[in-house]
Design an enzyme around this catalytic site. Sequence first.
Site, PDB file in Angstrom:
ATOM      1  N   LYS A   1     -13.587  -4.965   4.181  1.00  0.00           N
ATOM      2  CA  LYS A   1     -13.369  -3.803   3.316  1.00  0.00           C
ATOM      3  C   LYS A   1     -14.671  -3.425   2.616  1.00  0.00           C
ATOM      4  CE  LYS A   1     -11.238  -2.590  -1.139  1.00  0.00           C
ATOM      5  NZ  LYS A   1     -10.352  -3.024  -2.243  1.00  0.00           N
TER       6      LYS A   1
ATOM      7  N   TRP B   1      -5.168   0.638   2.468  1.00  0.00           N
ATOM      8  CA  TRP B   1      -4.159   1.207   1.555  1.00  0.00           C
ATOM      9  C   TRP B   1      -4.575   1.115   0.086  1.00  0.00           C
ATOM     10  CZ3 TRP B   1      -2.761  -2.729   5.114  1.00  0.00           C
ATOM     11  CH2 TRP B   1      -2.282  -2.247   6.336  1.00  0.00           C
ATOM     12  N   HIS B   2      -5.874   1.105  -0.168  1.00  0.00           N
ATOM     13  CA  HIS B   2      -6.370   1.042  -1.545  1.00  0.00           C
ATOM     14  C   HIS B   2      -6.930   2.390  -1.990  1.00  0.00           C
ATOM     15  CE1 HIS B   2      -7.064  -3.610  -1.060  1.00  0.00           C
ATOM     16  NE2 HIS B   2      -5.790  -3.254  -1.025  1.00  0.00           N
ATOM     17  N   TYR B   3      -6.415   3.475  -1.431  1.00  0.00           N
ATOM     18  CA  TYR B   3      -6.933   4.798  -1.798  1.00  0.00           C
ATOM     19  C   TYR B   3      -6.629   5.080  -3.271  1.00  0.00           C
ATOM     20  CZ  TYR B   3      -2.139   5.866  -0.197  1.00  0.00           C
ATOM     21  OH  TYR B   3      -0.778   5.855   0.011  1.00  0.00           O
ATOM     22  N   HIS B   4      -7.513   5.851  -3.883  1.00  0.00           N
ATOM     23  CA  HIS B   4      -7.446   6.071  -5.328  1.00  0.00           C
ATOM     24  C   HIS B   4      -8.160   7.375  -5.668  1.00  0.00           C
ATOM     25  CE1 HIS B   4     -11.065   3.765  -4.287  1.00  0.00           C
ATOM     26  NE2 HIS B   4     -11.672   4.427  -5.261  1.00  0.00           N
TER      27      HIS B   4
END
Length: 535
Positions: free
Chosen positions: A368, A468-471
């Site tokens: 990541k 899935w760590h979009y922000h």
Amino acid sequence: MAPEVSFYDYIIIGGGTAGCPLAATLSESANVLVLERGGSPYENPSKPDKGNFFPNLLEVSPSSYAQEFTSEDGVYNARARVLGGGSVINAGFYSRAEPEFLKQAGLNEALVNYSYQWVEKKIAFEPPMLQWQSALRDGLLEAGVLPNNGFTFDHIYGTKIGGTIFDGDDHRHTAADLLEYANPYRIKVYLHATVEKIIFETKVFSRTRAQGVVFEDELGKKHWALLTKDYKSEVILSAGALGSPQLLMLSGIGPSQQLKKFGIKVVMDQPMVGQGLVDNPLNVLLVPSPSPVELSLVSFVGITRFGSYIEACSGISFTPSWSRSVAKALAAILNQTEQSSTKMFQEGILNPESLLDTRVRGGIIFEKVKDPISSGYLELRNMNPRDNPKVTFNYFQAPEDLMKCVHGVKIAIDAVYSKSFSNFRYEILSAKALLELIVNLPLNQRPRHLTSAFSLEKFCMDTVMTIWHYHGGCRLGKVVDRDYKVLGVEALRIVDGSTFTSSPGTNPQATVMMLGRYMGLKILQERYFGKYRKK
């Protein structure tokens, strides 16, 4: 059954990773309504458990925990749609934010630590470190991701065992469990309740003020939830990095040109809503094992100094169609039959009647990129709040992000070919073969370069996925202030990952839950004693 009209001190839109701890905290001394568009994770108690991680993400039924979407970049993604939010569908890793994130957000250190501990007491555990995970951790140490920091929730450079929300029986504990802290007499939670818009009061010479929301139940009946007359009552958006900016726009707060395009009445022209949306790029290696492996999700992490995180899982279940894709790709690389290549990575059929039946003999290593410079934006696709908006992340637009990926994948390869990991890899599979395997899998909709398996730059760009760590989308300082109040609007806050300028720690869920508790305490302090002051 919800009444047609009801009144509350706080209306929280989204019963997710932030919304549940926020609601539980506010209910200590105020009347709270939680509106969650998804269902309950408790209806089928074993469904969220460790062995069902990938199948839950891949499920496409109307009642699935995850609502799939594909970004305009051609990357498959998912958005939580269940009480407990992302904590119901993620890989379970629990790790606190780096001190720099907390300092940049202006959070009170003592209250932050207290809030983390409140979460951890209920849902955080120390994971077991069995053979495969231990071998890869030792391989990372061999590859130079030093020192070995043992078990800790804290964010420290080197390799560490972090927390997990899976207990010793592999049962998942989620943000929904934090509702056990709530005062049952002061809280209402409605499931399958889709908020259509926030209602505002607009007066000449006065600031726009949130009054409540309109929501629809699963039968299609409309309801109005309104704030009590107390001027400190608030609507709080906790619908996530996609849901919060989307709902602001549907309610009339956003870029005016976009709102007018859909005939939405402009309550406030706010061009920054939907901007600064970021997804941390993920690239993976799938490593078949000659030895049996344990079922494990993320148990440890390598935190490099150059801006890359390395994590892994093993023995997970795929659907049969995914297993066949891997078998075909392996067969092509090794010039074998599909049947023989299947035996290389599949431990057998656990239950032929189920889609959750094919367990991988091997593991997946994740790389990541931390704090990507590349950013994108969110736009409305239509006026239906049930549909996902149009999302562009612009992966690897900045060359600095690409270099982090290249360096990180090199470290992951070094760990795979370390002495410590030798029992869990096939000698006949070269590093190029592992890259080629990923290139040949249908992991996204992006075109492939002919040199993808030879050039790590091309490999990163062509096989990029999401973790899935979009922000972002309602960023701190752009859409909300330091108290998470929407700029220019009274009685409206946003408490979720849409406010983040970066993803906290290696995995954000610990900090999102902490923020829910933290802001609940601050809001109650404001309500009854005036503005919270740092000690």
